[in-house]
Design a protein around this motif. Structure first.
Motif, PDB file in Angstrom:
ATOM      1  N   ALA A 135       0.578  -1.557  -0.094  1.00 23.87           N
ATOM      2  CA  ALA A 135      -0.195  -0.501   0.082  1.00 23.87           C
ATOM      3  C   ALA A 135       1.047   0.692   0.063  1.00 23.87           C
ATOM      4  N   MET A 136       2.015   1.546   0.472  1.00 27.73           N
ATOM      5  CA  MET A 136       2.972   2.322   0.924  1.00 27.73           C
ATOM      6  C   MET A 136       4.010   2.455  -0.537  1.00 27.73           C
ATOM      7  N   HIS A 149      -2.256  -0.121  11.336  1.00 26.27           N
ATOM      8  CA  HIS A 149      -3.068  -0.216  10.730  1.00 26.27           C
ATOM      9  C   HIS A 149      -4.300  -0.260  11.566  1.00 26.27           C
ATOM     10  N   THR A 150      -5.239  -0.079  10.051  1.00 28.17           N
ATOM     11  CA  THR A 150      -6.429   0.139  10.103  1.00 28.17           C
ATOM     12  C   THR A 150      -8.037  -1.307   9.483  1.00 28.17           C
ATOM     13  N   VAL A 151      -8.968  -1.165  10.296  1.00 32.77           N
ATOM     14  CA  VAL A 151      -9.270  -1.790   9.978  1.00 32.77           C
ATOM     15  C   VAL A 151     -11.257  -1.777   9.831  1.00 32.77           C
ATOM     16  N   THR A 152     -12.146  -2.385   8.910  1.00 35.87           N
ATOM     17  CA  THR A 152     -12.945  -2.400   9.115  1.00 35.87           C
ATOM     18  C   THR A 152     -13.442  -3.606   8.824  1.00 35.87           C
ATOM     19  N   GLY A 307      -9.189  -0.787   4.616  1.00 39.89           N
ATOM     20  CA  GLY A 307      -8.277  -1.253   5.730  1.00 39.89           C
ATOM     21  C   GLY A 307      -6.791  -0.519   5.222  1.00 39.89           C
ATOM     22  N   MET A 308      -6.363   0.378   5.857  1.00 42.83           N
ATOM     23  CA  MET A 308      -5.177   0.073   5.233  1.00 42.83           C
ATOM     24  C   MET A 308      -4.043   1.047   6.505  1.00 42.83           C
ATOM     25  N   PRO A 374      -6.201  -1.864   0.211  1.00 41.86           N
ATOM     26  CA  PRO A 374      -6.305  -0.809   1.286  1.00 41.86           C
ATOM     27  C   PRO A 374      -6.724   0.512   0.471  1.00 41.86           C
ATOM     28  N   GLY A 375      -7.451   0.531  -1.150  1.00 36.42           N
ATOM     29  CA  GLY A 375      -8.136   1.327  -1.963  1.00 36.42           C
ATOM     30  C   GLY A 375      -6.856   1.194  -3.209  1.00 36.42           C
TER      31      GLY A 375
END
Length: 421
Positions: A135-136, A149-152, A307-308, A374-375
């Protein structure tokens, strides 16, 4: 922090461009040989006092380990951060280190504002989740070192499912469609959605698009790709639910704020882009016994959720590259990854670090990390969202068919991308 240099907390009301430039002069333009490293940080920890205390502790810990570096962590608001950061970078100023998300990297990498952080991560790179690094990454190099890190995932109101006689929470599109008539008969909407202009499509339409097997951009990044059979399938799925009452009418004004949503108010049975903090709020609002966190929603093609990672990037014009790299390396160490996750309620971007959590649903969200996406980072990603959202609204309200809405958005989107070449 050494030399009497105090933490700069910048109120939004006085953060003018003049002040922004001045802040830049005190950081990246501090002169060759300067031992100062300035970091631009944002309120990643929701409680302001806890946020300030955490970063004060980081400053003290880092300076104790690196006595030749004077660290200054400046707190800035989220609002208009892209514009403010672009202005600072564009003037040749700005911080030495800044918190970045994956969607910011293409723009700042393309205009030469940030430089790779691979050297700072040399010793720890192998420990990071491949999806977090990917992602980065841009052009084969990592431009922001992940520190959290985020998550849904899906979130269900058991009380409402029970009311409709639904024993198994719907985890697929087909199961969701089957549950909708039962929930309607019980006087309950099925799926919450955020269709307002303020809502990010990463937390609304895009996960449905990905679950259908679609993409936002084509491989070249020069054209849109969402006006496809997969895109039409995703939008048709959403529109059909909305027209049948499965998605509440309040969706048109929802802006990704759980407590303001029909879901938070106990009027809809489930959401599919909900955060760990949403689950905690749900426990307070519904009673913990009524909260179910399920796996990422599965569409006709994929099981995927948004999530990203958030990471630290380095200013390409920093005058203290060695100090900046030391700070990035420090923040990616296991101790800081664990403390960042604990303080902010995040998950670990490293496979060898487990974050202790008081969240009773941490285990379920930890499992969802395997399905995070992450999109699709792109310099025009946010501008494109502003073009797509009104067309989705038009489809939901019946002004256009899903095909017409996506075709119109794609036309405008392709014009936007053509202007950026």
């Amino acid at each position: 922090m050494k030399t009497g240099f105090k933490r700069a907390t910048v109120p939004l009301a006085i953060l003018t461009l003049t002040a922004l430039t001045a802040a830049g002069c005190n950081s990246a333009d501090s002169g060759a040989g300067s031992n100062r490293v300035t970091v631009w940080m944002y309120p990643v920890i929701m409680d302001p006092k806890a946020n300030a205390a955490y970063w004060d502790g980081i400053e003290k810990g880092f300076e104790a380990a690196h006595k030749n570096v004077d660290l200054a962590i400046e707190q800035l608001p989220w609002e208009n951060r892209d514009q403010k950061l672009a202005t600072a970078f564009g003037s040749g100023k700005g911080p030495d280190v800044v918190l970045l998300g994956p969607d910011q990297i293409p723009q700042f990498q393309a205009n030469g504002a940030v430089q790779p952080v691979d050297r700072a991560m040399e010793k720890s790179r192998a420990a990071f989740r491949p999806t977090a690094l990917e992602a980065m990454t841009q052009d084969g190099k990592v431009y922001a070192a992940p520190i959290y890190h985020t998550v849904t995932s899906t979130l269900y109101n058991k009380k409402l499912l029970d009311k409709a006689g639904i024993k198994e929470p719907p985890a697929t599109w087909d199961a969701l469609r089957a549950a909708a008539p039962k929930l309607k008969q019980a006087g309950v909407a099925t799926l919450d959605y955020s269709a307002s202009n303020e809502a990010s499509l990463n937390m609304s339409f895009y996960p449905l698009l990905w679950q259908a097997g679609g993409k936002v951009f084509d491989e070249s990044g020069k054209k849109t790709a969402f006006n496809s059979p997969e895109g039409v399938e995703a939008l048709t799925f959403l529109v059909d639910l909305y027209k049948s009452g499965g998605v509440p009418r309040s969706a048109l004004t929802n802006a990704n704020l759980f407590t303001d949503h029909a879901l938070g108010k106990g009027q809809v049975a489930m959401g599919y882009t909900n955060t760990p903090s949403d689950a905690v709020l749900a426990g307070t609002a519904w009673g913990k016994e009524n909260v179910i966190v399920g796996p990422a929603l599965k569409g006709p093609s994929k099981q995927v959720c948004f999530g990203m990672p958030g990471g630290l990037g380095i200013n390409a014009r920093t005058k203290n590259l060695a100090g900046a790299e030391k700070f990035v390396a420090f923040m990616t160490e296991p101790a800081q990854i664990a403390s960042m996750g604990k303080a902010g309620g995040f998950f670990s971007p490293r496979t060898d670090v487990a974050v202790a959590s008081d969240n009773p649903f941490a285990k379920e969200y930890e499992a969802a990390l395997a399905h995070t996406f992450p999109g699709e980072p792109h310099p025009a990603a946010r501008q494109l969202m502003a073009l797509i959202t009104p067309e989705i609204q038009a489809a939901l309200t019946g002004k256009k068919t899903p095909e017409q809405a996506l075709a119109a958005a794609a036309g405008e989107g392709d014009d936007l991308l053509a202007r950026q070449r």
